[in-house]
Scaffold this motif. Structure first.
Motif, PDB file in Angstrom:
ATOM      1  N   GLY A 126     -44.896  29.830 -22.806  1.00 16.24           N
ATOM      2  CA  GLY A 126     -44.569  28.743 -23.720  1.00 16.24           C
ATOM      3  C   GLY A 126     -43.309  27.987 -23.323  1.00 16.24           C
ATOM      4  O   GLY A 126     -43.168  26.802 -23.621  1.00 16.24           O
ATOM      5  N   GLN A 127     -42.402  28.676 -22.642  1.00 15.13           N
ATOM      6  CA  GLN A 127     -41.174  28.013 -22.197  1.00 15.13           C
ATOM      7  C   GLN A 127     -41.482  26.910 -21.195  1.00 15.13           C
ATOM      8  O   GLN A 127     -40.942  25.809 -21.277  1.00 15.13           O
ATOM      9  CB  GLN A 127     -40.240  29.053 -21.562  1.00 15.13           C
ATOM     10  CG  GLN A 127     -39.646  30.022 -22.563  1.00 15.13           C
ATOM     11  CD  GLN A 127     -38.614  29.353 -23.445  1.00 15.13           C
ATOM     12  OE1 GLN A 127     -37.710  28.695 -22.952  1.00 15.13           O
ATOM     13  NE2 GLN A 127     -38.764  29.486 -24.743  1.00 15.13           N
ATOM     14  N   PRO A 137     -32.788  30.528 -15.323  1.00 13.86           N
ATOM     15  CA  PRO A 137     -31.635  31.080 -16.075  1.00 13.86           C
ATOM     16  C   PRO A 137     -32.033  32.259 -16.957  1.00 13.86           C
ATOM     17  O   PRO A 137     -31.309  33.251 -17.038  1.00 13.86           O
ATOM     18  CB  PRO A 137     -31.163  29.896 -16.918  1.00 13.86           C
ATOM     19  CG  PRO A 137     -31.661  28.687 -16.219  1.00 13.86           C
ATOM     20  CD  PRO A 137     -32.954  29.083 -15.566  1.00 13.86           C
ATOM     21  N   GLN A 138     -33.210  32.149 -17.584  1.00 12.09           N
ATOM     22  CA  GLN A 138     -33.669  33.251 -18.436  1.00 12.09           C
ATOM     23  C   GLN A 138     -34.113  34.444 -17.599  1.00 12.09           C
ATOM     24  O   GLN A 138     -33.859  35.598 -17.946  1.00 12.09           O
ATOM     25  CB  GLN A 138     -34.838  32.798 -19.306  1.00 12.09           C
ATOM     26  CG  GLN A 138     -34.479  31.695 -20.274  1.00 12.09           C
ATOM     27  CD  GLN A 138     -35.658  31.328 -21.146  1.00 12.09           C
ATOM     28  OE1 GLN A 138     -36.183  32.154 -21.870  1.00 12.09           O
ATOM     29  NE2 GLN A 138     -36.077  30.074 -21.091  1.00 12.09           N
ATOM     30  N   ARG A 178     -31.132  36.384 -16.328  1.00 17.96           N
ATOM     31  CA  ARG A 178     -30.512  37.144 -17.405  1.00 17.96           C
ATOM     32  C   ARG A 178     -31.343  38.387 -17.749  1.00 17.96           C
ATOM     33  O   ARG A 178     -30.807  39.461 -17.978  1.00 17.96           O
ATOM     34  CB  ARG A 178     -30.336  36.260 -18.639  1.00 17.96           C
ATOM     35  CG  ARG A 178     -29.393  36.866 -19.655  1.00 17.96           C
ATOM     36  CD  ARG A 178     -28.872  35.835 -20.615  1.00 17.96           C
ATOM     37  NE  ARG A 178     -29.954  35.271 -21.422  1.00 17.96           N
ATOM     38  CZ  ARG A 178     -29.736  34.451 -22.446  1.00 17.96           C
ATOM     39  NH1 ARG A 178     -28.524  34.105 -22.774  1.00 17.96           N
ATOM     40  NH2 ARG A 178     -30.752  33.979 -23.131  1.00 17.96           N
ATOM     41  N   GLN A 217     -38.197  21.336 -11.887  1.00 20.10           N
ATOM     42  CA  GLN A 217     -37.145  21.224 -12.911  1.00 20.10           C
ATOM     43  C   GLN A 217     -37.303  22.293 -13.981  1.00 20.10           C
ATOM     44  O   GLN A 217     -36.312  22.874 -14.429  1.00 20.10           O
ATOM     45  CB  GLN A 217     -37.192  19.830 -13.561  1.00 20.10           C
ATOM     46  CG  GLN A 217     -36.642  18.734 -12.683  1.00 20.10           C
ATOM     47  CD  GLN A 217     -36.795  17.365 -13.339  1.00 20.10           C
ATOM     48  OE1 GLN A 217     -37.822  17.081 -13.986  1.00 20.10           O
ATOM     49  NE2 GLN A 217     -35.802  16.514 -13.198  1.00 20.10           N
ATOM     50  N   TYR A 272     -34.168  24.769 -14.628  1.00 17.86           N
ATOM     51  CA  TYR A 272     -33.339  24.662 -15.829  1.00 17.86           C
ATOM     52  C   TYR A 272     -33.793  25.576 -16.962  1.00 17.86           C
ATOM     53  O   TYR A 272     -33.009  25.902 -17.841  1.00 17.86           O
ATOM     54  CB  TYR A 272     -33.317  23.217 -16.344  1.00 17.86           C
ATOM     55  CG  TYR A 272     -32.753  22.250 -15.338  1.00 17.86           C
ATOM     56  CD1 TYR A 272     -31.408  22.313 -14.970  1.00 17.86           C
ATOM     57  CD2 TYR A 272     -33.558  21.296 -14.724  1.00 17.86           C
ATOM     58  CE1 TYR A 272     -30.883  21.440 -14.038  1.00 17.86           C
ATOM     59  CE2 TYR A 272     -33.046  20.419 -13.786  1.00 17.86           C
ATOM     60  CZ  TYR A 272     -31.704  20.497 -13.446  1.00 17.86           C
ATOM     61  OH  TYR A 272     -31.191  19.651 -12.515  1.00 17.86           O
ATOM     62  N   VAL A 273     -35.081  25.940 -16.955  1.00 20.29           N
ATOM     63  CA  VAL A 273     -35.609  26.700 -18.094  1.00 20.29           C
ATOM     64  C   VAL A 273     -35.946  28.143 -17.708  1.00 20.29           C
ATOM     65  O   VAL A 273     -35.503  29.083 -18.354  1.00 20.29           O
ATOM     66  CB  VAL A 273     -36.846  25.990 -18.695  1.00 20.29           C
ATOM     67  CG1 VAL A 273     -37.461  26.828 -19.799  1.00 20.29           C
ATOM     68  CG2 VAL A 273     -36.442  24.616 -19.225  1.00 20.29           C
ATOM     69  N   LEU A 329     -40.557  17.342 -17.794  1.00 21.61           N
ATOM     70  CA  LEU A 329     -39.889  18.003 -16.675  1.00 21.61           C
ATOM     71  C   LEU A 329     -40.934  18.391 -15.624  1.00 21.61           C
ATOM     72  O   LEU A 329     -42.034  18.820 -15.970  1.00 21.61           O
ATOM     73  CB  LEU A 329     -39.143  19.264 -17.143  1.00 21.61           C
ATOM     74  CG  LEU A 329     -37.644  19.114 -17.399  1.00 21.61           C
ATOM     75  CD1 LEU A 329     -37.397  18.247 -18.618  1.00 21.61           C
ATOM     76  CD2 LEU A 329     -36.977  20.456 -17.582  1.00 21.61           C
ATOM     77  N   SER A 330     -40.574  18.241 -14.362  1.00 18.02           N
ATOM     78  CA  SER A 330     -41.496  18.627 -13.291  1.00 18.02           C
ATOM     79  C   SER A 330     -41.534  20.144 -13.193  1.00 18.02           C
ATOM     80  O   SER A 330     -40.743  20.843 -13.813  1.00 18.02           O
ATOM     81  CB  SER A 330     -41.030  18.042 -11.958  1.00 18.02           C
ATOM     82  OG  SER A 330     -39.842  18.692 -11.554  1.00 18.02           O
ATOM     83  N   GLU A 375     -44.433  25.486 -20.818  1.00 18.66           N
ATOM     84  CA  GLU A 375     -45.243  24.467 -21.489  1.00 18.66           C
ATOM     85  C   GLU A 375     -44.355  23.484 -22.247  1.00 18.66           C
ATOM     86  O   GLU A 375     -44.565  22.276 -22.191  1.00 18.66           O
ATOM     87  CB  GLU A 375     -46.231  25.130 -22.446  1.00 18.66           C
ATOM     88  CG  GLU A 375     -47.319  25.878 -21.705  1.00 18.66           C
ATOM     89  CD  GLU A 375     -48.318  26.510 -22.649  1.00 18.66           C
ATOM     90  OE1 GLU A 375     -48.069  26.501 -23.882  1.00 18.66           O
ATOM     91  OE2 GLU A 375     -49.340  27.004 -22.155  1.00 18.66           O
ATOM     92  N   ALA A 376     -43.352  24.024 -22.942  1.00 19.48           N
ATOM     93  CA  ALA A 376     -42.440  23.142 -23.677  1.00 19.48           C
ATOM     94  C   ALA A 376     -41.723  22.219 -22.702  1.00 19.48           C
ATOM     95  O   ALA A 376     -41.623  21.009 -22.926  1.00 19.48           O
ATOM     96  CB  ALA A 376     -41.444  23.968 -24.484  1.00 19.48           C
ATOM     97  N   ALA A 377     -41.237  22.794 -21.615  1.00 18.47           N
ATOM     98  CA  ALA A 377     -40.489  21.987 -20.644  1.00 18.47           C
ATOM     99  C   ALA A 377     -41.381  20.918 -20.024  1.00 18.47           C
ATOM    100  O   ALA A 377     -41.004  19.740 -19.960  1.00 18.47           O
ATOM    101  CB  ALA A 377     -39.911  22.893 -19.556  1.00 18.47           C
TER     102      ALA A 377
END
Lengths: 221, 246
Positions: free
Chosen positions: A120-121, A142-143, A146, A134, A138-139, A130-131, A123-125
């Protein structure tokens, strides 16, 4: 006993040599850890292209270098490449061997991290325009980083330890210099010094790792 | 030329051997609010996800705001900027603040400067009533607040159409109202909206048209009053009876 393992006189004499080794170990780590991370990231990004033409060679690559003992790989590069007309020297061989070996391990960790980010992350992006790249940068990444931070750190710990393999191909790192000092002084005290230094160097990382692992456990409840 | 802002024709979608959409036509006028209802597995979410090509239709044609969504030459990232989407599970980026969530596409897709993106993001958050939550991360927000941030993330890009995929289904009942209020506000501002949801009260008050889907097809459609009070098909009647009992 104290004469043999904790000889103060020998410590004083061996200190400059051991210190040189310590700096080289740190330097080596500062080269091979980023190199391994970079290699791993490239592998993981390639793995996110789920095309069979990319996936199968990639899997073979990762499997091969994870199954291949890093010491054997290193000796093969060091002793073998000159016969192919490539005289690279110990340092370069260590860097290449680590890039291949630890890169594969880091790659699997990054891949697990990327897989841990819910679809879903992305899909939202993507829905905001966002390409693919990208969204990854960016999405997802980073996750992902972490989520696998304890594993990255744990692997880094192993990589720093593995730099002692450099001693086999005459890279003047901590273990190599300690053995030099030992052979000059006919006393194992420098090896004990190296052992203590390795411990002091890595112990903070070990502590940090357990804290991260505990936090990850707590976060799951 | 048609005046439909969304014009989807003969959409088929297969997932392996599963035939999920069996030739769906959906035309939506500008400023229209279309409600899509139907049992789970009827294909309504898949239809929505085909419209911005999160799901690749197996065949058919989709025009949105004059852009051929299925043409390989269409820059899909540019096209998607015009189509906002709100998900059942919010899908906020957990590693960013509310403001960061809204700013990302403004900066990276719309190419706004940091300052410009920030003020646009603040304006969008204010519009959904969350100006004072800009610095909170999703984990620090209630479900209703998270969904409103997700709406802000979409409307900040000034889309021509908004798609809502069960926007209130994951919310505790007491939080549903705040999200519906934002959607009502959007509707009053003239936004074209396609909403997959079972919020019948909202549909009755706000929808221009209700579309009932079952088994991959549109069974019937019409004004909410007609569909809810006097459905033509037995399947529609049965479905509406079922959800009204809840």
């Amino acid at each position: 006993m104290i004469e043999a393992f904790f000889n103060i006189e020998i410590m004083k004499a061996a200190w400059p040599i051991v210190l040189t080794g310590l700096w080289n170990t740190i330097l080596l780590s500062l080269i091979v850890v980023p190199l391994g991370l970079l290699g791993g990231l490239i592998l993981a990004l390639l793995a996110s292209i789920k095309h069979p033409l990319v996936r199968w060679p990639l899997m073979a690559w990762v499997d091969f270098f994870r199954a291949f003992p890093p010491l054997v790989l290193l000796v093969l590069l060091f002793a073998g490449l000159p016969f192919a007309g490539l005289e690279l020297g110990g340092f370069a061989c260590v860097a290449i061997a680590f890039f291949l070996n630890t890169g594969s391990y880091y790659g699997e960790i990054f891949r697990a991290g990327i897989d841990s980010v819910p679809a879903g992350q992305v899909e939202a992006a993507r829905s905001t325009g966002l390409s693919r790249m990208q969204s990854m940068r960016y999405v997802v990444l980073p996750q992902a980083v972490r989520n696998v931070m304890p594993d990255l750190l744990s692997n880094t710990l192993e990589v720093v330890k593995l730099t002692s393999l450099g001693s086999v191909v005459a890279v003047p790192e901590l273990l190599y210099e300690a053995r030099q000092a030992q052979s000059i002084t006919y006393n194992p005290t420098p090896i004990v010094m190296a052992a203590v230094i390795y411990f002091l160097l890595l112990w903070p990382l070990v502590r940090l790792l357990s804290r991260l692992e505990n936090r990850a456990l707590a976060g799951r409840h | 030329m048609t005046s439909h802002i969304v014009d989807a024709r003969a959409i088929h979608k297969h997932f392996g051997t599963l035939h999920v959409l069996k030739g769906v036509d959906l035309k939506v006028d500008e400023r229209e609010l279309v409600f899509v209802i139907g049992p789970s597995g009827s294909g309504k979410s898949t239809l929505l996800r085909c419209l911005n090509r999160l799901e690749e239709p197996s065949s058919g044609s989709i025009m949105v705001d004059g852009i051929d969504m299925l043409d390989p030459r269409t820059n899909i990232n540019h096209a998607r900027r015009r189509i906002g989407m709100v998900f059942q599970s919010f899908n906020l980026y957990p590693h960013m603040t509310a403001l960061g969530n809204v700013m990302l596409a403004l900066r990276k897709v719309a190419g706004k400067s940091r300052g410009e993106a920030e003020s646009l993001a603040h304006a969008a958050l204010k519009r959904v009533g969350l100006a004072d939550r800009a610095d909170h991360t999703p984990g620090q927000l209630s479900g209703g607040q998270q969904q409103r941030v997700a709406i802000a993330r979409s409307i900040a890009l000034e889309p021509r159409v908004m798609l809502f995929d069960e926007p209130t289904s994951a919310l505790d009942p007491e939080l549903v109202g705040s999200v519906l209020e934002v959607m009502r506000d959007l509707r009053e501002s003239g936004m074209t909206m396609i909403v997959v949801s079972h919020e019948m009260g909202f549909a009755r008050n706000a929808a221009d048209r209700v579309v009932f889907m079952d088994d991959g097809l549109i069974v019937e459609q019409g004004p909410p009053g007609a569909i809810f009070e006097n459905p033509a098909h037995e399947r529609t009647r049965a479905f509406i009876g079922q959800i009204q009992r809840h």
